[in-house]
Design a protein around this motif. Structure first.
Motif, mmCIF file in Angstrom:
data_model
loop_
_atom_site.group_PDB
_atom_site.id
_atom_site.type_symbol
_atom_site.label_atom_id
_atom_site.label_comp_id
_atom_site.label_asym_id
_atom_site.label_seq_id
_atom_site.Cartn_x
_atom_site.Cartn_y
_atom_site.Cartn_z
ATOM 1 N N GLU A 308 -24.056 24.053 8.032
ATOM 2 C CA GLU A 308 -24.571 22.893 7.297
ATOM 3 C C GLU A 308 -23.441 22.054 6.688
ATOM 4 O OE1 GLU A 308 -28.174 22.023 6.566
ATOM 5 O OE2 GLU A 308 -28.047 23.050 8.492
ATOM 6 N N MET A 309 -22.233 22.628 6.600
ATOM 7 C CA MET A 309 -21.076 21.878 6.113
ATOM 8 C C MET A 309 -20.370 21.126 7.248
ATOM 9 S SD MET A 309 -19.483 24.837 3.641
ATOM 10 C CE MET A 309 -18.180 23.810 2.939
ATOM 11 N N ASN A 310 -20.836 21.328 8.454
ATOM 12 C CA ASN A 310 -20.192 20.809 9.658
ATOM 13 C C ASN A 310 -20.462 19.310 9.804
ATOM 14 O OD1 ASN A 310 -19.756 20.109 12.425
ATOM 15 N ND2 ASN A 310 -19.930 22.265 12.992
ATOM 16 N N LYS A 311 -19.409 18.502 9.830
ATOM 17 C CA LYS A 311 -19.588 17.048 9.915
ATOM 18 C C LYS A 311 -20.143 16.619 11.272
ATOM 19 C CE LYS A 311 -16.200 15.846 6.362
ATOM 20 N NZ LYS A 311 -17.250 15.587 5.369
ATOM 21 N N CYS A 312 -19.878 17.408 12.327
ATOM 22 C CA CYS A 312 -20.489 17.105 13.622
ATOM 23 C C CYS A 312 -22.006 17.245 13.536
ATOM 24 C CB CYS A 312 -19.940 18.037 14.699
ATOM 25 S SG CYS A 312 -18.179 17.810 15.049
ATOM 26 N N VAL A 313 -22.452 18.276 12.851
ATOM 27 C CA VAL A 313 -23.892 18.488 12.674
ATOM 28 C C VAL A 313 -24.486 17.378 11.811
ATOM 29 C CG1 VAL A 313 -25.624 20.053 11.714
ATOM 30 C CG2 VAL A 313 -23.648 20.978 12.937
ATOM 31 N N GLN A 314 -23.767 17.027 10.750
ATOM 32 C CA GLN A 314 -24.268 16.016 9.820
ATOM 33 C C GLN A 314 -24.383 14.639 10.453
ATOM 34 O OE1 GLN A 314 -21.491 16.230 6.566
ATOM 35 N NE2 GLN A 314 -21.970 18.368 6.103
ATOM 36 N N ASN A 315 -23.544 14.353 11.462
ATOM 37 C CA ASN A 315 -23.460 13.007 12.012
ATOM 38 C C ASN A 315 -23.940 12.890 13.455
ATOM 39 O OD1 ASN A 315 -22.181 11.808 9.643
ATOM 40 N ND2 ASN A 315 -20.390 13.020 10.190
ATOM 41 N N SER A 316 -24.663 13.890 13.932
ATOM 42 C CA SER A 316 -25.160 13.824 15.305
ATOM 43 C C SER A 316 -26.432 14.658 15.412
ATOM 44 C CB SER A 316 -24.106 14.358 16.282
ATOM 45 O OG SER A 316 -24.007 15.773 16.183
ATOM 46 N N ASP A 317 -26.935 14.774 16.637
ATOM 47 C CA ASP A 317 -28.113 15.607 16.905
ATOM 48 C C ASP A 317 -27.719 16.995 17.388
ATOM 49 O OD1 ASP A 317 -29.915 13.658 16.175
ATOM 50 O OD2 ASP A 317 -30.042 12.804 18.189
ATOM 51 N N MET A 318 -26.516 17.392 17.106
ATOM 52 C CA MET A 318 -26.033 18.703 17.529
ATOM 53 C C MET A 318 -26.845 19.806 16.852
ATOM 54 S SD MET A 318 -22.123 19.995 17.237
ATOM 55 C CE MET A 318 -21.526 21.390 18.170
ATOM 56 N N HIS A 319 -27.085 20.889 17.577
ATOM 57 C CA HIS A 319 -27.816 22.032 17.012
ATOM 58 C C HIS A 319 -27.317 23.310 17.672
ATOM 59 C CE1 HIS A 319 -30.192 22.022 20.720
ATOM 60 N NE2 HIS A 319 -30.355 20.724 20.542
ATOM 61 N N CYS A 320 -27.844 24.443 17.274
ATOM 62 C CA CYS A 320 -27.334 25.739 17.739
ATOM 63 C C CYS A 320 -27.379 25.857 19.260
ATOM 64 C CB CYS A 320 -28.146 26.883 17.124
ATOM 65 S SG CYS A 320 -28.184 26.883 15.322
ATOM 66 N N VAL A 321 -28.481 25.389 19.858
ATOM 67 C CA VAL A 321 -28.673 25.565 21.294
ATOM 68 C C VAL A 321 -27.849 24.557 22.097
ATOM 69 C CG1 VAL A 321 -30.453 25.825 23.096
ATOM 70 C CG2 VAL A 321 -30.935 26.526 20.777
ATOM 71 N N THR A 322 -27.179 23.645 21.414
ATOM 72 C CA THR A 322 -26.220 22.786 22.100
ATOM 73 C C THR A 322 -25.120 23.630 22.725
ATOM 74 O OG1 THR A 322 -26.615 21.010 20.500
ATOM 75 C CG2 THR A 322 -24.635 20.839 21.847
ATOM 76 N N CYS A 323 -24.687 24.651 22.021
ATOM 77 C CA CYS A 323 -23.559 25.470 22.479
ATOM 78 C C CYS A 323 -23.955 26.887 22.889
ATOM 79 C CB CYS A 323 -22.496 25.561 21.393
ATOM 80 S SG CYS A 323 -21.766 23.971 20.960
ATOM 81 N N HIS A 324 -25.119 27.345 22.448
ATOM 82 C CA HIS A 324 -25.548 28.712 22.752
ATOM 83 C C HIS A 324 -26.861 28.695 23.515
ATOM 84 C CE1 HIS A 324 -22.586 30.671 20.095
ATOM 85 N NE2 HIS A 324 -22.783 29.644 19.291
ATOM 86 N N THR A 325 -27.031 29.667 24.395
ATOM 87 C CA THR A 325 -28.327 29.846 25.031
ATOM 88 C C THR A 325 -29.243 30.586 24.063
ATOM 89 O OG1 THR A 325 -27.820 32.012 25.976
ATOM 90 C CG2 THR A 325 -27.169 30.057 27.251
ATOM 91 N N SER A 326 -30.521 30.616 24.376
ATOM 92 C CA SER A 326 -31.470 31.305 23.498
ATOM 93 C C SER A 326 -31.219 32.804 23.451
ATOM 94 C CB SER A 326 -32.914 31.026 23.943
ATOM 95 O OG SER A 326 -33.078 31.417 25.295
ATOM 96 N N ASP A 339 -15.292 21.759 27.183
ATOM 97 C CA ASP A 339 -16.381 20.863 27.573
ATOM 98 C C ASP A 339 -17.428 20.739 26.469
ATOM 99 O OD1 ASP A 339 -15.115 20.504 29.931
ATOM 100 O OD2 ASP A 339 -16.561 21.585 31.177
ATOM 101 N N ALA A 340 -17.508 21.732 25.611
ATOM 102 C CA ALA A 340 -18.480 21.672 24.517
ATOM 103 C C ALA A 340 -18.251 20.455 23.633
ATOM 104 C CB ALA A 340 -18.395 22.946 23.671
ATOM 105 N N CYS A 341 -16.988 20.065 23.492
ATOM 106 C CA CYS A 341 -16.652 18.943 22.615
ATOM 107 C C CYS A 341 -16.546 17.617 23.354
ATOM 108 C CB CYS A 341 -15.323 19.223 21.909
ATOM 109 S SG CYS A 341 -15.305 20.781 21.011
ATOM 110 N N MET A 342 -16.619 17.679 24.687
ATOM 111 C CA MET A 342 -16.414 16.497 25.516
ATOM 112 C C MET A 342 -17.374 15.335 25.211
ATOM 113 S SD MET A 342 -14.651 15.062 27.887
ATOM 114 C CE MET A 342 -13.804 16.224 28.951
ATOM 115 N N PRO A 343 -18.657 15.575 24.999
ATOM 116 C CA PRO A 343 -19.560 14.427 24.838
ATOM 117 C C PRO A 343 -19.145 13.465 23.733
ATOM 118 C CG PRO A 343 -20.824 16.425 25.152
ATOM 119 C CD PRO A 343 -19.396 16.846 24.978
#
Length: 787
Positions: A308-326, A339-343
């Protein structure tokens, strides 16, 4: 034709399995059996149609989060036996006996106990083992298995926190915090039912299957299976009767993962994927010393707070499943990790050498090496999810880890800081974290020299939600009235976490304005806010309540009361329930709740102290004394227990014992004015010099408490030091003109010095004060008449 998304053609065996499930359900007349089968079908029922996903899940760390300890598990995973490990004063050893894993405890006394391991948790780094104990408890055994080194080690010792200003020590392995039934709380098995019986303090815990199964994230599957079986081949039912996480918002994804991956308090049972996090949990933030002052993890804090302190999370639609599978796997492992950071950061990823100042194919060129550095606690690696860059300045200031020195562990933080300054000479990217960390540290220590800066930052919303919540919670320890306008304004904050913390803080504000706002907040859309508002309202006098207020406030109070025992096997839940009943002056229920808390956890100190306090109010002094002395047997230097026992002895005329305990309290508590004041009174009959010294300390330690200054002036007068006494009383009258006792004593001093006219003038002037109550005015008239 096979549907790629939802309903592959069933193989014959799979189809028969699903049909059998439906037939069993329809023929079952047993309500409980019907409920279990109808609601949850188990992961095997998903395999016929979703075999690819089933196979990905089955050997994942989610799927294997809990496993039975059987010969197959032991042969695959355990390579070391008969290695003695010290646990406190005792020794443990693990051996293989008749295909069972046996933990042997050799006590210091020479006695031997044996504990069979029946379940294993973990497996990524560590295996923890559970053994059955009395009253249905499943207890985590004290030896854990290091999967990498293939050795056993002392698990409680590995969990010691190295707090900045607090001492920590290993817990006894039978402590309630190592009891699976309540502490591990459904994050290693699926569809858990603790089946806790409060009357007998026993568990009959069950779960649908070990590990985190498909239905944990997708909800019960029986109806889904039924509608798909009934549909014609190739048809997709309009309503699939299952939770589809592909439709989740970022908030829903984060909440689903956060239900396990968060350091949080449960406020309601029944969380299901898709629900809002703050309707079921209250997130712990940096007020807790388990975080470094800059917000880095100190212990195992399960990710969500730093996320929740993550500025990427605060300023985008990024979420847990962006980088992790279920199933918990990382989507970008291996050569394409960046590649995770590429977009969002394509330019930096494309020029990783220029951005990272590391060779392109080195470990240091990976985004996660610098922005998600791995640290170790309790032999488990965890990645920092705040995504902040390396901050050796924070290591120097707070002792927190930084990415530079995690790799370059032979170098100092000062070296890393100098290297950072070479590559980023004009960038002050650490400044915000360092500034906020200093403010957090000072607030934790009760140093309010930066109060204005904290309040201003909160007022203009310059902190993120985690920092804001942390400051609000820490400000509950500040008695400055300047905080109240800010706290009230923050109850309008967009974040339910911040709004709830601000509502909670108003417990200490008994104004009409705060009451009015809390009366609105009990109807907030988020449960967390409503509960905190109800808690705060429990401190308000009944005179604030109107008939119009009663229905909605009563409903909120009921919801709050129910939330406190959402976890009926949690001692702290009943402790908080006791506090709530105490607030509303229902002392019988309060003391019952405290005693329930003690029953669940016999070493819980605060419910003992609070129950003892209520017993003393009720006049049940023997029970109060027993609880205070019991608390001190566990914690001999516990300040609240020492104070309350000393006060009890003073109240019941046991003055020598009262002196003894007030003296003990002064020995362990810095600047305890209450102890000094009471001990001064007790010593006044036998040692006036001691009374003078103690009363002076009380006055100096709490200069705003007029009672302490008055008492010291009284003892000065008794000792013949009338000049000093007169000066203190004149200061009191100047600052607190409504404190009539000061006029009485000062007039007596003047009268004793044959200054009756001055005494009369003093009283006449006092009577001119229009703010005097009728009682105060009459007291002054009585003094005048006595002159």
């Amino acid at each position: 034709m096979r549907s790629k998304l939802f309903f592959p053609l069933l193989i014959v065996l799979g189809l028969l399995t699903v049909i059998i499930i439906i037939i069993i359900f329809r023929k079952s007349t047993n309500t409980q059996l019907r409920k279990n089968i109808a609601v949850y079908s188990g992961s095997e029922s998903c395999k016929p149609c979703h075999e690819e996903f089933y196979e990905l899940w089955a050997d994942s760390y989610h799927g294997l989060a809990m496993q039975p300890v059987n010969p197959d598990f032991i042969n695959k995973n355990i390579k070391m036996y008969n290695q003695p490990v010290r646990v406190g004063t005792d020794t443990f050893m693990v051996s293989l006996e008749n295909d069972s894993l046996i933990f042997t405890e050799l006590l210091h006394s020479g006695a031997i106990n044996k504990y069979p391991a029946v379940h294993a948790m973990g497996g990524k780094y560590i295996y923890y083992f559970l053994t059955p104990l009395s009253r249905g408890r499943l207890q985590v055994l004290p030896l854990a298995y290091d999967c990498d080194k293939e050795i056993w080690y002392n698990n409680p010792e590995s969990g010691v926190r190295h707090f900045e200003n607090l001492e920590d020590a290993p817990l006894d392995w039978k402590n309630h915090l190592y009891t699976f039934n309540t502490t591990c709380y459904s994050c290693h098995v699926s569809q858990l039912e603790t089946n806790y019986d409060l009357a007998s303090n026993t568990y009959h815990t069950t779960w649908r299957e070990p590990g985190i199964n498909c239905e944990t994230c997708h909800g019960p599957s029986y109806e889904h299976i039924e509608v798909c079986v009934r549909a014609e081949e190739g048809n997709i039912p309009a309503d699939l009767k299952i939770i589809q996480t592909s439709d989740f918002t970022p908030e829903q994804h984060n909440a689903s993962c956060g239900s396990c991956h968060a350091k949080a308090n449960v406020i309601a049972e029944g969380f299901e994927p898709g629900a809002r996090f703050y309707d079921y949990f209250d997130l712990i933030s940096l007020e807790n010393p388990d975080f470094y002052a800059d917000g880095r993890d100190l212990g195992e804090n399960y990710t969500m707070t730093t996320w929740e302190m993550n500025k990427c999370v605060q300023n985008s639609d990024m979420h847990c499943v962006t980088c992790h599978t279920s199933s918990g796997r990382y989507r970008f492992a291996g050569a394409n990790a960046n590649d995770a950071c590429m977009p969002c950061h394509s330019e930096r990823v494309a020029n990783v050498n220029a951005h990272s100042f590391h060779a392109e194919d080195s470990e240091g060129s990976k985004c996660i090496a610098c922005h998600m550095p791995k640290t170790t606690f309790a032999k488990m690696d965890r990645s920092d999810h705040s995504f902040r860059p390396p901050m050796p300045g924070a290591t120097i200031a707070f002792g927190s880890p930084n990415a530079c020195n995690i790799c370059h562990d032979d170098m100092t933080a000062e070296w890393a800081e100098s290297e950072i300054m070479k590559t980023h000479p004009n960038k002050r990217y650490q400044e915000e974290t360092l500034t906020n960390g200093v403010l957090i540290r000072k607030a934790r220590e009760g140093d309010w020299s930066e109060l204005e800066e904290i309040l201003n930052g909160l007022q203009i919303n310059s902190f993120d939600d985690i920092y804001s919540t942390s400051f609000i919670r820490l400000l509950e320890n500040s008695d400055s009235p300047s905080k109240w306008p800010v706290m009230i304004s923050l109850t309008f904050h967009e974040s339910p976490l911040v709004r709830g913390a601000a509502a909670h803080s108003l417990y200490f504000n008994s104004t009409q304005e705060a009451f009015n706002r809390l009366s609105e907040l009990v109807s907030d859309e988020y449960r967390l806010v409503r509960l905190n508002a109800a808690f705060a309202l429990s401190s308000y006098s009944r005179e604030f309540l109107s008939q119009e207020d009663m229905p909605v406030i009563s409903a909120a109070m009921d919801e709050y009361e129910n939330s406190l025992v959402a976890r009926p096997d949690d001692w702290s839940a009943h402790y908080n329930l006791g506090n709530y009943y105490s607030n509303i002056n229902d002392l019988d229920k309060a003391v019952k709740a405290y005693n329930t808390s003690i029953k669940i956890y016999p070493e819980a100190i605060m419910p003992m102290v609070n129950a003892g306090f209520i017993y003393s109010i009720m006049g049940e002094y023997r029970k109060a004394e027993e609880l205070f002395t019991r608390a001190l047997s566990y914690a001999p230097d516990h300040e609240a227990a020492l104070l309350n026992l000393a006060l009890l002895y003073g109240e019941t005329g046991k003055n020598e014992l009262a002196k003894q305990y007030f003296s003990r309290l002064l020995g362990v508590s810095d600047n305890n004015a209450v102890a000094a004041y009471n001990l001064a009174i007790l010593e006044s009959d036998s040692d006036m010099s001691q009374s003078l010294e103690l009363s002076k300390k009380a006055m100096e330690w709490e200069p705003d408490n007029v009672k302490y200054a008055y008492t010291h002036s009284f003892y000065l007068f008794q000792s013949g030091k009338t000049g000093s006494a007169k000066k203190i009383l004149e200061d009191i009258i100047s600052e607190k003109p409504l404190f009539t006792d000061a006029y009485f004593l000062l007039s007596n001093i003047l009268k004793a010095n044959n200054q009756v006219d001055e005494a009369k003038a003093l009283i006449r002037k006092a009577l001119e004060n229009k703010k005097l109550t009728e009682e105060q005015r009459q007291a002054l008239i009585n003094i005048k008449q006595s002159l």
